[in-house]
Write a protein that holds these residues in place. Structure first.
Motif, PDB file in Angstrom:
ATOM      1  N   GLN A  61       0.855  -1.183   0.000  1.00 37.89           N
ATOM      2  CA  GLN A  61       0.000   0.000   0.000  1.00 37.89           C
ATOM      3  C   GLN A  61       0.892   1.234   0.000  1.00 37.89           C
ATOM      4  OE1 GLN A  61      -2.585  -0.255   3.386  1.00 37.89           O
ATOM      5  NE2 GLN A  61      -3.942  -1.699   2.368  1.00 37.89           N
TER       6      GLN A  61
ATOM      7  N   ASN B 257       1.503   4.804   1.558  1.00 39.50           N
ATOM      8  CA  ASN B 257       1.088   5.577   2.733  1.00 39.50           C
ATOM      9  C   ASN B 257       0.898   7.052   2.367  1.00 39.50           C
ATOM     10  OD1 ASN B 257       3.658   6.819   2.797  1.00 39.50           O
ATOM     11  ND2 ASN B 257       4.427   5.426   4.361  1.00 39.50           N
ATOM     12  N   THR B 258       0.537   7.853   3.345  1.00 42.10           N
ATOM     13  CA  THR B 258       0.252   9.270   3.091  1.00 42.10           C
ATOM     14  C   THR B 258       1.480  10.061   2.669  1.00 42.10           C
ATOM     15  OG1 THR B 258       0.496   9.750   5.450  1.00 42.10           O
ATOM     16  CG2 THR B 258      -1.746   9.341   4.627  1.00 42.10           C
ATOM     17  N   GLN B 259       2.674   9.536   2.922  1.00 42.23           N
ATOM     18  CA  GLN B 259       3.909  10.182   2.484  1.00 42.23           C
ATOM     19  C   GLN B 259       4.338   9.709   1.093  1.00 42.23           C
ATOM     20  OE1 GLN B 259       3.899   8.636   5.750  1.00 42.23           O
ATOM     21  NE2 GLN B 259       3.222  10.588   6.563  1.00 42.23           N
ATOM     22  N   GLY B 260       3.538   8.843   0.486  1.00 40.95           N
ATOM     23  CA  GLY B 260       3.850   8.345  -0.850  1.00 40.95           C
ATOM     24  C   GLY B 260       4.857   7.203  -0.861  1.00 40.95           C
TER      25      GLY B 260
END
Length: 60
Positions: A48, A50-53
């Motif tokens: 996946q 994450n929000t930090q790419g």
């Protein structure tokens, strides 16, 4: 996978159309089309972003 240059946007759209018609996991469709190895398909099924790419992998 497109952002990682594994497949093109066109290949993704074609695979999504096949998936919509026949079901199954996207990675499986891509592997059947010869665009991913089965090993890479398994990796992406457990990875996946994450929000930090960054990729987070939950595989064993």
């Amino acid at each position: 996978m497109v952002e990682l240059n594994v497949i093109t946007a066109e290949q993704l759209q074609a695979a999504l159309a096949v998936q919509k018609q026949g079901g199954g996991l996207l990675g499986e469709v891509l592997a059947k089309q010869g665009l991913l190895s089965e090993r890479m398909a398994r990796f992406f099924s457990k990875a996946q972003i994450n929000t930090q790419g960054q990729i987070e992998y939950s595989g064993s």
